[in-house]
Design a protein around this motif. Structure first.
Motif, PDB file in Angstrom:
ATOM      1  N   PHE A  93       0.952  -1.439   0.122  1.00  0.00           N
ATOM      2  CA  PHE A  93       0.173  -0.143  -0.324  1.00  0.00           C
ATOM      3  C   PHE A  93       0.993   1.276  -0.190  1.00  0.00           C
ATOM      4  N   VAL A  94       1.834   1.362   1.245  1.00  0.00           N
ATOM      5  CA  VAL A  94       2.554   2.899   0.748  1.00  0.00           C
ATOM      6  C   VAL A  94       3.193   3.185  -0.034  1.00  0.00           C
ATOM      7  N   MET A  95       4.012   1.634  -1.020  1.00  0.00           N
ATOM      8  CA  MET A  95       4.952   1.890  -2.256  1.00  0.00           C
ATOM      9  C   MET A  95       3.612   3.022  -3.189  1.00  0.00           C
ATOM     10  N   THR A  96       2.405   1.935  -2.926  1.00  0.00           N
ATOM     11  CA  THR A  96       1.818   2.383  -4.450  1.00  0.00           C
ATOM     12  C   THR A  96       1.040   3.817  -3.825  1.00  0.00           C
ATOM     13  N   HIS A  97       0.763   4.084  -2.881  1.00  0.00           N
ATOM     14  CA  HIS A  97       0.902   5.653  -2.392  1.00  0.00           C
ATOM     15  C   HIS A  97       2.093   6.560  -3.086  1.00  0.00           C
ATOM     16  N   MET A  98       3.040   6.396  -2.258  1.00  0.00           N
ATOM     17  CA  MET A  98       4.394   7.498  -2.738  1.00  0.00           C
ATOM     18  C   MET A  98       3.699   7.950  -3.836  1.00  0.00           C
ATOM     19  N   THR A  99       4.020   6.039  -5.401  1.00  0.00           N
ATOM     20  CA  THR A  99       4.368   6.423  -6.615  1.00  0.00           C
ATOM     21  C   THR A  99       3.055   7.159  -7.328  1.00  0.00           C
ATOM     22  N   LEU A 100       1.458   7.272  -6.372  1.00  0.00           N
ATOM     23  CA  LEU A 100       0.703   7.605  -6.634  1.00  0.00           C
ATOM     24  C   LEU A 100       0.884   9.771  -6.954  1.00  0.00           C
ATOM     25  N   LEU A 101       1.498  10.081  -5.492  1.00  0.00           N
ATOM     26  CA  LEU A 101       1.795  10.928  -4.644  1.00  0.00           C
ATOM     27  C   LEU A 101       2.962  12.398  -5.660  1.00  0.00           C
ATOM     28  N   GLU A 102       3.746  11.038  -6.032  1.00  0.00           N
ATOM     29  CA  GLU A 102       4.837  11.745  -6.678  1.00  0.00           C
ATOM     30  C   GLU A 102       4.130  11.717  -8.289  1.00  0.00           C
ATOM     31  N   SER A 103       2.958  10.987  -8.855  1.00  0.00           N
ATOM     32  CA  SER A 103       2.604  11.227  -9.860  1.00  0.00           C
ATOM     33  C   SER A 103       1.918  12.496 -10.000  1.00  0.00           C
ATOM     34  N   SER A 104       1.769  13.192  -9.446  1.00  0.00           N
ATOM     35  CA  SER A 104       0.860  14.592  -8.822  1.00  0.00           C
ATOM     36  C   SER A 104       2.142  15.128  -9.724  1.00  0.00           C
ATOM     37  N   GLY A 105       3.481  15.267  -9.810  1.00  0.00           N
ATOM     38  CA  GLY A 105       4.635  15.984 -10.554  1.00  0.00           C
ATOM     39  C   GLY A 105       4.797  17.004 -10.146  1.00  0.00           C
ATOM     40  N   ILE A 106       4.322  17.777  -7.865  1.00  0.00           N
ATOM     41  CA  ILE A 106       4.577  18.979  -7.768  1.00  0.00           C
ATOM     42  C   ILE A 106       5.147  18.192  -5.909  1.00  0.00           C
ATOM     43  N   VAL A 107       5.839  17.136  -6.216  1.00  0.00           N
ATOM     44  CA  VAL A 107       6.268  16.794  -4.692  1.00  0.00           C
ATOM     45  C   VAL A 107       7.355  17.473  -4.338  1.00  0.00           C
ATOM     46  N   ASP A 108       7.626  18.026  -3.272  1.00  0.00           N
ATOM     47  CA  ASP A 108       9.085  18.756  -2.853  1.00  0.00           C
ATOM     48  C   ASP A 108       9.739  17.830  -2.686  1.00  0.00           C
ATOM     49  N   PHE A 109      10.880  17.189  -3.522  1.00  0.00           N
ATOM     50  CA  PHE A 109      12.099  16.269  -2.764  1.00  0.00           C
ATOM     51  C   PHE A 109      12.617  16.788  -2.176  1.00  0.00           C
ATOM     52  N   ARG A 110      13.384  18.381  -2.463  1.00  0.00           N
ATOM     53  CA  ARG A 110      13.658  18.939  -1.424  1.00  0.00           C
ATOM     54  C   ARG A 110      13.631  18.743  -0.346  1.00  0.00           C
ATOM     55  N   ALA A 111      12.796  18.952   0.601  1.00  0.00           N
ATOM     56  CA  ALA A 111      11.961  19.336   1.887  1.00  0.00           C
ATOM     57  C   ALA A 111      11.886  18.298   2.647  1.00  0.00           C
ATOM     58  N   LEU A 112      12.364  16.692   1.475  1.00  0.00           N
ATOM     59  CA  LEU A 112      12.023  15.187   1.970  1.00  0.00           C
ATOM     60  C   LEU A 112      13.636  15.153   3.462  1.00  0.00           C
ATOM     61  N   PRO A 113      13.163  13.965   3.891  1.00  0.00           N
ATOM     62  CA  PRO A 113      14.670  14.412   4.610  1.00  0.00           C
ATOM     63  C   PRO A 113      15.652  13.203   4.239  1.00  0.00           C
ATOM     64  N   THR A 114      17.274  14.354   4.602  1.00  0.00           N
ATOM     65  CA  THR A 114      18.334  13.452   3.831  1.00  0.00           C
ATOM     66  C   THR A 114      18.472  11.863   3.964  1.00  0.00           C
ATOM     67  N   VAL A 115      18.882  11.303   2.870  1.00  0.00           N
ATOM     68  CA  VAL A 115      19.524  10.068   3.749  1.00  0.00           C
ATOM     69  C   VAL A 115      20.422  10.416   4.619  1.00  0.00           C
ATOM     70  N   PRO A 116      20.661  10.130   5.516  1.00  0.00           N
ATOM     71  CA  PRO A 116      22.176   9.351   6.241  1.00  0.00           C
ATOM     72  C   PRO A 116      23.153   8.987   5.434  1.00  0.00           C
ATOM     73  N   ALA A 117      24.345   9.692   5.652  1.00  0.00           N
ATOM     74  CA  ALA A 117      25.766   8.957   5.309  1.00  0.00           C
ATOM     75  C   ALA A 117      26.154   8.205   5.353  1.00  0.00           C
ATOM     76  N   PRO A 118      26.872   7.351   4.377  1.00  0.00           N
ATOM     77  CA  PRO A 118      27.143   5.410   5.199  1.00  0.00           C
ATOM     78  C   PRO A 118      27.657   5.540   7.101  1.00  0.00           C
ATOM     79  N   ALA A 119      27.782   5.151   7.548  1.00  0.00           N
ATOM     80  CA  ALA A 119      28.685   4.923   8.723  1.00  0.00           C
ATOM     81  C   ALA A 119      30.193   5.454   8.707  1.00  0.00           C
ATOM     82  N   VAL A 120      30.803   5.910   9.144  1.00  0.00           N
ATOM     83  CA  VAL A 120      32.021   6.658   9.239  1.00  0.00           C
ATOM     84  C   VAL A 120      32.672   5.393   8.633  1.00  0.00           C
ATOM     85  N   ALA A 121      32.500   4.168  10.119  1.00  0.00           N
ATOM     86  CA  ALA A 121      33.403   2.955  10.113  1.00  0.00           C
ATOM     87  C   ALA A 121      33.755   2.391   8.596  1.00  0.00           C
TER      88      ALA A 121
END
Length: 293
Positions: free
Chosen positions: A167-195
């Motif tokens: 369900f969630v993957m489908t909803h994300m795809t539907l929302l993104e199909s609107s063409g107006i998602v502000d991807f810059r406002a989404l949380p940044t993916v954490p960088a890989p661990a330093v180790a």
């Protein structure tokens, strides 16, 4: 009624109606058991609560999208998401009853705030708020679903997590199909661990050993110099000790008398070579000590 909603949602999620890419398989949820067996953790209970809360605000938000948006695409997205959340809500309620988990019946404070924000908005402003709020919410619950699906011990929660993930993957795809998602406002993916980019285990072990040697009192430069001088002196003494007596005596008077007979072959060379080897070895030790200090 619940069975009808579930069937409608599954139709919406089917590869044909969602225009899925050819060859992309659907998870075979029918192969999973759903008997309520297995330990139920606090994370499992929290997951059921989050799924229920998602439906409590996304369903009315989808209905608002159908009424307030001037975009046919946004209206369609709102209708699909609201209908699918009705089906998902039926699933989570059934699972909670089987497992004895008490679910909320009202959205939480944050969700009420988002709904109030949408009620006050109009036109394109509403569209942007609706799309961005729902896309951000789905992005937050997406990794939580994956974690539960991978680690839960309870078969009912496992099956619900698998269905919720679809369900969630489908909803994300539907929302993104609107063409107006502000991807810059989404949380940044954490960088890989330093180790992960650090030295390998053997290299780290070597570094530790080097630090241990450097910390030793014998590795200080003054001590090594004293040892070097003593060792060179001992080397010269040993070398000269084994040189033939006649050769040593002749060398004392080299500047005053000429040899009347030829020296033993290799005598001078042996003394020089041995002395150079001893000095060379200890000069290397000295250079290493200086570099480490």
């Amino acid at each position: 009624m619940g069975a009808a909603l579930t069937a409608a949602a599954l139709v919406l999620l089917s590869p044909g109606s969602a225009h899925a890419e050819p060859g992309v398989p659907e998870p075979p949820s029918g192969l999973l058991s759903d008997r309520g067996e297995g330990d139920l953790s606090e994370a499992d209970r929290d997951f059921l609560t989050k799924v229920r809360l998602a439906g409590l605000w996304e369903t009315p938000a989808g209905k608002m999208a159908q009424q307030k948006s001037r975009s046919q695409r946004i209206q369609s997205i709102g209708r699909d998401i609201a209908t699918q959340h009705d089906a998902l809500d039926t699933m989570v309620v059934d699972a909670a009853e089987k497992l004895g988990v008490v679910l909320p019946n009202q959205p939480n404070k944050d969700q009420e705030g988002w709904l109030d924000e949408m009620r006050r908005a109009q036109g394109k402003t509403f569209d942007q708020i609706y799309i961005d709020r729902l896309r951000a919410a789905h992005g937050k619950i997406f990794p939580a679903i994956a974690s539960i699906r991978a680690g839960t011990r309870n078969d009912t929660v496992r099956k619900l997590a698998q269905r919720a993930n679809q369900f969630v993957m489908t909803h994300m795809t539907l929302l993104e199909s609107s063409g107006i998602v502000d991807f810059r406002a989404l949380p940044t993916v954490p960088a890989p661990a330093v180790a992960a980019s650090g030295p390998s285990a053997p290299a780290q072990a070597l570094s530790d050993a080097e630090r241990s040697v450097a910390a030793s009192p014998l590795s200080s430069t003054p001590v090594l110099i004293a040892l070097l001088v003593t060792a060179i002196g001992a080397g010269l003494f040993v070398t000269r000790r084994f040189l033939p007596a006649g050769r040593r005596a002749g060398s004392r008077y080299r500047g005053r008398y000429r040899y009347t007979s030829s020296p033993q072959p290799g005598g001078e060379r042996t003394f020089a070579v041995r002395t150079a080897e001893v000095a060379g070895r200890y000069m290397k030790l000295l250079r290493r000590a200086v570099r480490r200090s």
